[in-house]
Motif scaffolding. Structure first.
Motif, PDB file in Angstrom:
ATOM      1  N   HIS A 193      -0.886  -2.228   9.328  1.00 35.24           N
ATOM      2  CA  HIS A 193      -1.462  -1.202   8.461  1.00 35.24           C
ATOM      3  C   HIS A 193      -1.518  -1.694   7.016  1.00 35.24           C
ATOM      4  O   HIS A 193      -2.509  -1.471   6.316  1.00 35.24           O
ATOM      5  CB  HIS A 193      -0.658   0.088   8.526  1.00 35.24           C
ATOM      6  CG  HIS A 193      -0.838   0.854   9.783  1.00 35.24           C
ATOM      7  ND1 HIS A 193      -0.173   2.030  10.015  1.00 35.24           N
ATOM      8  CD2 HIS A 193      -1.585   0.635  10.883  1.00 35.24           C
ATOM      9  CE1 HIS A 193      -0.512   2.509  11.197  1.00 35.24           C
ATOM     10  NE2 HIS A 193      -1.369   1.675  11.746  1.00 35.24           N
ATOM     11  N   GLN A 194      -0.464  -2.369   6.577  1.00 33.27           N
ATOM     12  CA  GLN A 194      -0.441  -2.914   5.215  1.00 33.27           C
ATOM     13  C   GLN A 194      -1.540  -3.958   5.037  1.00 33.27           C
ATOM     14  O   GLN A 194      -2.225  -3.987   4.021  1.00 33.27           O
ATOM     15  CB  GLN A 194       0.933  -3.506   4.900  1.00 33.27           C
ATOM     16  CG  GLN A 194       2.009  -2.475   4.661  1.00 33.27           C
ATOM     17  CD  GLN A 194       1.786  -1.699   3.375  1.00 33.27           C
ATOM     18  OE1 GLN A 194       1.324  -2.215   2.365  1.00 33.27           O
ATOM     19  NE2 GLN A 194       2.122  -0.410   3.413  1.00 33.27           N
ATOM     20  N   HIS A 234      -7.184   2.399   5.767  1.00 38.17           N
ATOM     21  CA  HIS A 234      -6.022   2.931   5.057  1.00 38.17           C
ATOM     22  C   HIS A 234      -5.455   4.023   5.958  1.00 38.17           C
ATOM     23  O   HIS A 234      -6.097   5.051   6.167  1.00 38.17           O
ATOM     24  CB  HIS A 234      -6.437   3.482   3.695  1.00 38.17           C
ATOM     25  CG  HIS A 234      -7.124   2.458   2.849  1.00 38.17           C
ATOM     26  ND1 HIS A 234      -6.438   1.605   2.022  1.00 38.17           N
ATOM     27  CD2 HIS A 234      -8.431   2.117   2.743  1.00 38.17           C
ATOM     28  CE1 HIS A 234      -7.298   0.795   1.422  1.00 38.17           C
ATOM     29  NE2 HIS A 234      -8.512   1.083   1.856  1.00 38.17           N
ATOM     30  N   ASP A 268      -6.530   8.634   8.786  1.00 36.72           N
ATOM     31  CA  ASP A 268      -6.919   7.280   8.406  1.00 36.72           C
ATOM     32  C   ASP A 268      -8.330   7.267   7.826  1.00 36.72           C
ATOM     33  O   ASP A 268      -9.146   8.140   8.122  1.00 36.72           O
ATOM     34  CB  ASP A 268      -6.846   6.331   9.605  1.00 36.72           C
ATOM     35  CG  ASP A 268      -7.869   6.668  10.669  1.00 36.72           C
ATOM     36  OD1 ASP A 268      -8.990   6.123  10.598  1.00 36.72           O
ATOM     37  OD2 ASP A 268      -7.568   7.485  11.565  1.00 36.72           O
ATOM     38  N   ALA A 296      -4.970  -2.342   4.813  1.00 42.65           N
ATOM     39  CA  ALA A 296      -5.158  -1.729   3.494  1.00 42.65           C
ATOM     40  C   ALA A 296      -5.417  -2.805   2.442  1.00 42.65           C
ATOM     41  O   ALA A 296      -6.304  -2.646   1.594  1.00 42.65           O
ATOM     42  CB  ALA A 296      -3.942  -0.897   3.125  1.00 42.65           C
ATOM     43  N   HIS A 297      -4.660  -3.884   2.499  1.00 49.23           N
ATOM     44  CA  HIS A 297      -4.836  -4.978   1.538  1.00 49.23           C
ATOM     45  C   HIS A 297      -6.250  -5.559   1.616  1.00 49.23           C
ATOM     46  O   HIS A 297      -6.855  -5.889   0.598  1.00 49.23           O
ATOM     47  CB  HIS A 297      -3.791  -6.065   1.788  1.00 49.23           C
ATOM     48  CG  HIS A 297      -3.870  -7.203   0.834  1.00 49.23           C
ATOM     49  ND1 HIS A 297      -3.505  -7.093  -0.491  1.00 49.23           N
ATOM     50  CD2 HIS A 297      -4.302  -8.476   0.994  1.00 49.23           C
ATOM     51  CE1 HIS A 297      -3.714  -8.246  -1.095  1.00 49.23           C
ATOM     52  NE2 HIS A 297      -4.193  -9.098  -0.219  1.00 49.23           N
ATOM     53  N   ASP A 306      -8.783  -3.852   2.575  1.00 52.00           N
ATOM     54  CA  ASP A 306      -9.671  -2.704   2.384  1.00 52.00           C
ATOM     55  C   ASP A 306     -10.525  -2.429   3.618  1.00 52.00           C
ATOM     56  O   ASP A 306     -11.648  -1.952   3.524  1.00 52.00           O
ATOM     57  CB  ASP A 306     -10.561  -2.874   1.148  1.00 52.00           C
ATOM     58  CG  ASP A 306     -11.251  -1.582   0.724  1.00 52.00           C
ATOM     59  OD1 ASP A 306     -10.661  -0.496   0.905  1.00 52.00           O
ATOM     60  OD2 ASP A 306     -12.394  -1.660   0.235  1.00 52.00           O
ATOM     61  N   HIS A 328       0.079   4.544  -1.663  1.00 54.27           N
ATOM     62  CA  HIS A 328      -0.510   5.815  -2.111  1.00 54.27           C
ATOM     63  C   HIS A 328       0.039   6.972  -1.281  1.00 54.27           C
ATOM     64  O   HIS A 328       0.165   6.869  -0.059  1.00 54.27           O
ATOM     65  CB  HIS A 328      -2.030   5.783  -1.982  1.00 54.27           C
ATOM     66  CG  HIS A 328      -2.664   4.713  -2.802  1.00 54.27           C
ATOM     67  ND1 HIS A 328      -2.727   4.757  -4.184  1.00 54.27           N
ATOM     68  CD2 HIS A 328      -3.252   3.557  -2.443  1.00 54.27           C
ATOM     69  CE1 HIS A 328      -3.340   3.689  -4.629  1.00 54.27           C
ATOM     70  NE2 HIS A 328      -3.674   2.934  -3.593  1.00 54.27           N
ATOM     71  N   THR A 376     -13.121   1.720   5.881  1.00 57.26           N
ATOM     72  CA  THR A 376     -14.138   1.385   4.898  1.00 57.26           C
ATOM     73  C   THR A 376     -15.414   0.996   5.643  1.00 57.26           C
ATOM     74  O   THR A 376     -15.408   0.066   6.447  1.00 57.26           O
ATOM     75  CB  THR A 376     -13.678   0.221   4.000  1.00 57.26           C
ATOM     76  OG1 THR A 376     -12.461   0.613   3.353  1.00 57.26           O
ATOM     77  CG2 THR A 376     -14.728  -0.126   2.966  1.00 57.26           C
ATOM     78  N   PRO A 433       1.744   6.060   3.698  1.00 58.99           N
ATOM     79  CA  PRO A 433       1.756   5.002   4.712  1.00 58.99           C
ATOM     80  C   PRO A 433       3.078   4.994   5.478  1.00 58.99           C
ATOM     81  O   PRO A 433       4.124   5.388   4.941  1.00 58.99           O
ATOM     82  CB  PRO A 433       1.604   3.717   3.886  1.00 58.99           C
ATOM     83  CG  PRO A 433       1.028   4.150   2.583  1.00 58.99           C
ATOM     84  CD  PRO A 433       1.564   5.537   2.343  1.00 58.99           C
ATOM     85  N   PHE A 452       0.874  -1.168   0.000  1.00 57.33           N
ATOM     86  CA  PHE A 452       0.000   0.000   0.000  1.00 57.33           C
ATOM     87  C   PHE A 452       0.911   1.218   0.000  1.00 57.33           C
ATOM     88  O   PHE A 452       1.633   1.459   0.974  1.00 57.33           O
ATOM     89  CB  PHE A 452      -0.886  -0.070   1.244  1.00 57.33           C
ATOM     90  CG  PHE A 452      -1.680   1.168   1.532  1.00 57.33           C
ATOM     91  CD1 PHE A 452      -2.576   1.668   0.614  1.00 57.33           C
ATOM     92  CD2 PHE A 452      -1.546   1.807   2.748  1.00 57.33           C
ATOM     93  CE1 PHE A 452      -3.329   2.801   0.890  1.00 57.33           C
ATOM     94  CE2 PHE A 452      -2.283   2.937   3.044  1.00 57.33           C
ATOM     95  CZ  PHE A 452      -3.168   3.429   2.108  1.00 57.33           C
ATOM     96  N   LEU A 511      -8.439   5.436  -3.820  1.00 58.18           N
ATOM     97  CA  LEU A 511      -9.141   4.392  -3.073  1.00 58.18           C
ATOM     98  C   LEU A 511     -10.600   4.243  -3.516  1.00 58.18           C
ATOM     99  O   LEU A 511     -11.310   3.366  -3.039  1.00 58.18           O
ATOM    100  CB  LEU A 511      -9.067   4.679  -1.571  1.00 58.18           C
ATOM    101  CG  LEU A 511      -7.652   4.816  -1.003  1.00 58.18           C
ATOM    102  CD1 LEU A 511      -7.695   5.167   0.481  1.00 58.18           C
ATOM    103  CD2 LEU A 511      -6.841   3.548  -1.244  1.00 58.18           C
TER     104      LEU A 511
END
Length: 186
Positions: free
Chosen positions: A62-63, A72, A89, A66-67, A69, A6, A92, A17, A4, A132
């Motif tokens: 954190h990774q 993030h 942060d 994000a993976h 979803d 971005h 979702t 990140p 991740f 995202l």
């Protein structure tokens, strides 16, 4: 698993990140905090359990979030010297026909009043909408958190409603203000 990665930056800050090599800057940001300035500012924190091994696991977590979803998480660093300023942060809430998320933000209190919060949240919102693919971002804010309300308004969020008994805090269900920004209203 893809990393991740971005990020966005201005001439003053970068929002990205956390990486494992950020440990010293990250820890310094927390250990240099001032005493609490108000009820929503935790002030100085006990960071004694936050070893470099613990931090490496945080970065990996954190990774993973994000993976999957689920969330993030972005760190905010000052470009000129790499100082860790805070975090932004996105959680979702729903995908499919909704593309709906929640934003949270914190700037270390020793850096308040310099515009870093507004700048960081604005950059992170661009990532949320452009990279995202969120359509709607909400901020859930305590009724008396004036600083958070002002920040939400400065980044173009607007008041939508008050949700009663929305979150369990301090042994009680409390109301929260909902501020919202949508992709088409940016």
């Amino acid at each position: 698993m893809n990393r991740f990665t971005h990020q966005r930056k201005t001439n003053r800050i970068i929002v990205r990140p956390l990486e494992k090599q950020d440990y010293d800057a990250w820890l310094s940001g927390f250990t240099n905090r001032r005493i609490s300035q108000h009820v929503y500012d935790p002030g100085k924190l006990d960071m004694s359990d936050c070893t470099s091994v613990w931090f490496d696991q945080l970065v990996d977590n954190h990774q993973s979030l994000a993976h999957e979803d689920e969330a993030h998480v972005f760190a905010v660093f000052r470009l000129e010297d790499g100082i860790h300023l805070g975090m932004v942060d996105f959680s979702t809430l729903a995908r499919d026909a909704f593309q709906w998320g929640r934003v949270g933000y914190t700037i270390h209190n020793q850096h308040w009043g310099q515009g870093y919060g507004t700048e960081a949240v604005d950059l992170a919102m661009r990532i949320a909408f452009d990279d995202l693919n969120f359509q709607r971002i909400e901020a859930h804010i305590n009724l008396d958190n004036e600083a958070s309300i002002r920040l939400a308004e400065r980044v173009g969020m607007s008041y939508e409603c008050t949700r009663e008994g929305f979150i369990f805090e301090n042994e009680d269900w409390v109301d929260h203000l909902v501020y919202v920004k949508t992709k088409r209203r940016r």
